[in-house]
Design a protein around this motif. Structure first.
Motif, PDB file in Angstrom:
ATOM      1  N   TRP A   1       0.841  -1.206   0.000  1.00  0.00           N
ATOM      2  CA  TRP A   1       0.000   0.000   0.000  1.00  0.00           C
ATOM      3  C   TRP A   1       0.871   1.249   0.000  1.00  0.00           C
ATOM      4  O   TRP A   1       1.870   1.334   0.720  1.00  0.00           O
ATOM      5  CB  TRP A   1      -0.906  -0.017   1.235  1.00  0.00           C
ATOM      6  CG  TRP A   1      -1.820   1.163   1.353  1.00  0.00           C
ATOM      7  CD1 TRP A   1      -2.998   1.354   0.699  1.00  0.00           C
ATOM      8  CD2 TRP A   1      -1.638   2.300   2.193  1.00  0.00           C
ATOM      9  NE1 TRP A   1      -3.559   2.546   1.079  1.00  0.00           N
ATOM     10  CE2 TRP A   1      -2.749   3.149   1.993  1.00  0.00           C
ATOM     11  CE3 TRP A   1      -0.647   2.682   3.108  1.00  0.00           C
ATOM     12  CZ2 TRP A   1      -2.902   4.359   2.670  1.00  0.00           C
ATOM     13  CZ3 TRP A   1      -0.783   3.889   3.777  1.00  0.00           C
ATOM     14  CH2 TRP A   1      -1.898   4.716   3.558  1.00  0.00           C
TER      15      TRP A   1
ATOM     16  N   THR B   1      -4.657  -2.144   5.617  1.00  0.00           N
ATOM     17  CA  THR B   1      -4.573  -1.222   4.484  1.00  0.00           C
ATOM     18  C   THR B   1      -5.947  -0.880   3.914  1.00  0.00           C
ATOM     19  O   THR B   1      -6.134   0.215   3.371  1.00  0.00           O
ATOM     20  CB  THR B   1      -3.651  -1.780   3.383  1.00  0.00           C
ATOM     21  OG1 THR B   1      -4.096  -3.082   2.977  1.00  0.00           O
ATOM     22  CG2 THR B   1      -2.213  -1.889   3.885  1.00  0.00           C
TER      23      THR B   1
ATOM     24  N   THR C   1      -7.084   3.012   3.554  1.00  0.00           N
ATOM     25  CA  THR C   1      -7.615   3.579   2.313  1.00  0.00           C
ATOM     26  C   THR C   1      -8.871   4.389   2.588  1.00  0.00           C
ATOM     27  O   THR C   1      -9.026   5.526   2.105  1.00  0.00           O
ATOM     28  CB  THR C   1      -7.911   2.462   1.294  1.00  0.00           C
ATOM     29  OG1 THR C   1      -6.696   1.771   0.989  1.00  0.00           O
ATOM     30  CG2 THR C   1      -8.496   3.034   0.018  1.00  0.00           C
TER      31      THR C   1
END
Length: 207
Positions: free
Chosen positions: A15, A187, A191
């Motif tokens: 990421w 992750t 986000t």
């Protein structure tokens, strides 16, 4: 400016954080993370600190691979038998730290589960310990959460903790340890969080 703190780089997987985010690799455990974050806050001004990484979930709280936000984190400062330490002159002991409530709420609105965490200095590997901590309200276990949130509180900087669930807390042979699943869960929440923060920066709605 936003500071993203994690214990080891692998907790972020592949990421890539937004360009406006500074990544800080703190090292493992409450002492390393508190020292690293405190130094970073002394050297630069940040509007938000994000504590991110993997963690273990207590039975019934979350599944391996889930991504969660930790609304409140506790650090045990007590006697071995669980009773409270009494300090002279009634001096208080701080053992609770909280994520920025408005961001926790916004993540919940996006479907992210909010849990109560406990920071430990050694990962729980006994069923009896796991049961005791769960009875005291722990739903997720980490090695850095309280330290980062508390350092930010002392510096009057907003902070939030997000975790991906990598294992069940308790006996190691029953833990179902899956580092990659924990990273994926973490992750996913990152986000969503940075989508929220980007919008909030335009409206100043979480300050």
């Amino acid at each position: 400016m936003i500071l993203l703190a994690c214990a080891v780089e692998r907790e972020l997987g592949t990421w890539t954080p937004p360009a406006s985010v500074t990544v800080l690799i703190t090292g493992v455990g409450p002492v390393e993370s508190a020292c690293a974050v405190t130094r970073a806050l002394a050297e630069s001004k940040y509007d938000l600190v994000v504590s991110a990484g993997i963690g273990g979930a207590f039975d019934g709280a979350a599944r391996i691979g889930d991504g969660v936000v930790v609304a409140e984190e506790r650090f045990e400062l007590s006697r071995e038998d669980g009773s409270s330490i009494v300090l002279p002159d009634g001096e208080p002991i701080v053992e609770t730290a909280r994520s920025e409530p408005s961001l926790v709420r916004r993540l919940q609105e996006r479907g992210v589960q909010a849990l109560h965490g406990i920071t430990v200095s050694r990962a729980t590997s006994a069923e009896t310990t796991a049961e005791r901590l769960a009875r005291d309200g722990a739903q997720i276990e980490s090695l850095e959460g309280f330290a980062v949130l508390r350092a930010c509180r002392r510096a009057s900087v907003a902070a939030i903790e997000v975790r991906g669930i990598s294992n069940r807390v308790g006996a190691r042979e029953r833990s179902g340890w899956d580092f990659a699943a924990g990273v994926a869960g973490c992750t996913r929440v990152l986000t969503v969080l940075f989508e929220i923060v980007t919008i909030s920066e335009q409206t100043a709605s979480w300050h």
